[in-house]
Design an enzyme around this catalytic site. Structure first.
Site, PDB file in Angstrom:
ATOM      1  N   HIS A 128      14.573  55.676  44.556  1.00  0.00           N
ATOM      2  CA  HIS A 128      15.221  54.573  43.898  1.00  0.00           C
ATOM      3  C   HIS A 128      14.356  53.713  42.963  1.00  0.00           C
ATOM      4  O   HIS A 128      14.798  53.467  42.036  1.00  0.00           O
ATOM      5  CB  HIS A 128      15.673  53.681  45.396  1.00  0.00           C
ATOM      6  CG  HIS A 128      16.466  52.426  45.010  1.00  0.00           C
ATOM      7  ND1 HIS A 128      17.678  52.614  44.197  1.00  0.00           N
ATOM      8  CD2 HIS A 128      16.130  51.068  44.905  1.00  0.00           C
ATOM      9  CE1 HIS A 128      18.133  51.273  43.991  1.00  0.00           C
ATOM     10  NE2 HIS A 128      17.079  50.436  44.623  1.00  0.00           N
ATOM     11  N   HIS A 154      21.512  46.512  52.161  1.00  0.00           N
ATOM     12  CA  HIS A 154      22.804  45.992  51.752  1.00  0.00           C
ATOM     13  C   HIS A 154      23.903  46.426  52.662  1.00  0.00           C
ATOM     14  O   HIS A 154      24.009  47.510  53.413  1.00  0.00           O
ATOM     15  CB  HIS A 154      22.934  46.684  50.344  1.00  0.00           C
ATOM     16  CG  HIS A 154      22.105  46.304  49.337  1.00  0.00           C
ATOM     17  ND1 HIS A 154      22.366  44.895  48.466  1.00  0.00           N
ATOM     18  CD2 HIS A 154      21.160  46.595  48.935  1.00  0.00           C
ATOM     19  CE1 HIS A 154      21.186  45.046  47.685  1.00  0.00           C
ATOM     20  NE2 HIS A 154      20.466  45.811  47.813  1.00  0.00           N
ATOM     21  N   HIS A 175      10.254  47.311  47.564  1.00  0.00           N
ATOM     22  CA  HIS A 175      10.148  47.687  46.199  1.00  0.00           C
ATOM     23  C   HIS A 175      10.243  46.521  45.467  1.00  0.00           C
ATOM     24  O   HIS A 175      10.467  45.316  45.873  1.00  0.00           O
ATOM     25  CB  HIS A 175      11.225  48.808  45.820  1.00  0.00           C
ATOM     26  CG  HIS A 175      12.540  48.339  46.388  1.00  0.00           C
ATOM     27  ND1 HIS A 175      13.290  48.057  47.507  1.00  0.00           N
ATOM     28  CD2 HIS A 175      13.533  48.245  45.290  1.00  0.00           C
ATOM     29  CE1 HIS A 175      14.492  47.734  47.190  1.00  0.00           C
ATOM     30  NE2 HIS A 175      14.779  47.930  45.925  1.00  0.00           N
ATOM     31  N   ASP A 180      16.136  50.086  50.208  1.00  0.00           N
ATOM     32  CA  ASP A 180      17.359  50.858  49.456  1.00  0.00           C
ATOM     33  C   ASP A 180      17.308  52.213  49.332  1.00  0.00           C
ATOM     34  O   ASP A 180      17.842  52.858  48.580  1.00  0.00           O
ATOM     35  CB  ASP A 180      17.438  50.344  48.041  1.00  0.00           C
ATOM     36  CG  ASP A 180      17.908  48.810  48.016  1.00  0.00           C
ATOM     37  OD1 ASP A 180      18.338  48.272  48.923  1.00  0.00           O
ATOM     38  OD2 ASP A 180      18.121  48.328  46.821  1.00  0.00           O
ATOM     39  N   ASP A 185      16.050  41.418  43.900  1.00  0.00           N
ATOM     40  CA  ASP A 185      16.711  41.050  45.013  1.00  0.00           C
ATOM     41  C   ASP A 185      16.013  41.566  46.336  1.00  0.00           C
ATOM     42  O   ASP A 185      16.591  41.525  47.413  1.00  0.00           O
ATOM     43  CB  ASP A 185      18.095  41.552  45.229  1.00  0.00           C
ATOM     44  CG  ASP A 185      18.347  43.067  45.127  1.00  0.00           C
ATOM     45  OD1 ASP A 185      17.518  43.906  44.433  1.00  0.00           O
ATOM     46  OD2 ASP A 185      19.216  43.647  45.588  1.00  0.00           O
ATOM     47  N   HIS A 186      14.596  42.082  45.999  1.00  0.00           N
ATOM     48  CA  HIS A 186      14.082  42.242  47.206  1.00  0.00           C
ATOM     49  C   HIS A 186      12.523  41.540  47.177  1.00  0.00           C
ATOM     50  O   HIS A 186      11.816  41.465  48.346  1.00  0.00           O
ATOM     51  CB  HIS A 186      13.687  43.923  47.458  1.00  0.00           C
ATOM     52  CG  HIS A 186      15.066  44.494  47.710  1.00  0.00           C
ATOM     53  ND1 HIS A 186      15.113  45.130  48.902  1.00  0.00           N
ATOM     54  CD2 HIS A 186      16.017  44.994  46.847  1.00  0.00           C
ATOM     55  CE1 HIS A 186      16.611  45.358  48.978  1.00  0.00           C
ATOM     56  NE2 HIS A 186      17.187  45.583  47.743  1.00  0.00           N
ATOM     57  N   HIS A 216      12.650  45.322  43.127  1.00  0.00           N
ATOM     58  CA  HIS A 216      13.704  44.549  42.389  1.00  0.00           C
ATOM     59  C   HIS A 216      13.873  43.443  42.808  1.00  0.00           C
ATOM     60  O   HIS A 216      13.308  43.123  43.986  1.00  0.00           O
ATOM     61  CB  HIS A 216      14.887  45.748  42.842  1.00  0.00           C
ATOM     62  CG  HIS A 216      15.239  46.922  42.215  1.00  0.00           C
ATOM     63  ND1 HIS A 216      16.002  47.926  42.677  1.00  0.00           N
ATOM     64  CD2 HIS A 216      14.536  47.396  41.116  1.00  0.00           C
ATOM     65  CE1 HIS A 216      15.717  48.852  41.786  1.00  0.00           C
ATOM     66  NE2 HIS A 216      14.932  48.437  40.961  1.00  0.00           N
TER      67      HIS A 216
END
Length: 253
Positions: A113, A170, A55, A132, A59-60, A57
């Protein structure tokens, strides 16, 4: 057989490198920390050939541009990844397949998400990278989708073979365990798992990956239909029970 290297990134992310030793193709599943990912690959003598995003975000997908510039890796992922700069070379969604050397993964749409969140499932290896969407004893917050969408996504994951190994992105397991045991206190499988997780974290060990089987037994979000009598009216629908649990998790201390 694929080789999977897992390592911590940022505060609580995991990085994953997936390597086909026969063809030497290597994919990084998401890009939370470009420098760390490239260092881990170099230490193993692996050249990153592919970036597979779950996805958009940061941090991805935030390391996409740096890794692509350094390695020439092809970027595969949902179209939403373009929101942070480095658009996928190939946009994929439910029903598509992607190749890593001689291995094939199919794409699941697990939106909720984020709207376009996807997972990668290596059926032959009984392995899935779920980003996530699902965590150990938890699931992602519904930032962009609806409870109905997220519940359908979790059910796509739940329909995989029970012995599938799940890699989530995570290390949230201890916090998730506190919520799970609060709402499912007499579940013996959960009681045992909470104790096991405490030992692993005390020893500085990861709780990821996990199997779908243990998630079906202990994850309150997958067990929402079984828990609804204790949290709301008995005639609530399964998705209403899931939505209520997700909202309670959002506010859980």
């Amino acid at each position: 057989m694929l080789q999977i290297h897992q390592f911590p990134c940022l505060d609580d992310n995991y990085g994953f490198l997936v390597h086909d030793p026969e063809t030497r193709a290597t994919a990084t599943i998401d890009t939370p920390d470009a420098a760390k990912i490239m260092a881990e690959a170099e230490a193993r003598g692996w050249r990153i050939t592919d970036i597979w995003n779950t996805h958009w975000h940061p941090d991805h997908a935030g390391g996409n541009a740096a890794i692509k510039a350094a390695t020439g890796a092809a970027v595969t992922g949902p179209g939403e990844v373009a929101r942070i700069g480095q658009a996928p070379d190939r946009v994929v969604d439910q029903g598509d397949t992607v190749k890593l050397g001689g291995a094939t993964a199919r794409v699941l749409n697990v939106g909720g998400h984020t709207l376009g969140h996807i997972a990668y499932v290596f059926d032959a290896e009984k392995t899935a990278f779920v980003g996530d969407a699902l965590f150990a004893m938890g699931c992602g917050r519904i930032f962009e989708g609806t409870p109905e969408q997220m519940w359908a996504s979790l059910n796509r994951i739940a329909a995989l073979p029970r012995d599938t190994t799940l890699y989530c992105a995570h290390e949230y397991t201890q916090a998730n365990a506190k919520f799970a045991i609060y709402y499912d206190p007499i579940n013996p499988d959960l009681q045992a798992r909470v104790a096991e997780v405490a030992k692993l974290r005390a020893a500085g060990k990861p709780t990821v990956p996990m199997t779908l089987d243990i998630e079906l037994k202990t994850n309150p979000f997958l067990r929402a239909p079984l828990l609804k009598r204790s949290i709301m009216k008995p005639d609530a629908t399964d998705v209403e029970a899931f939505a209520e649990l997700r909202e309670r998790k959002n506010n859980f201390k």
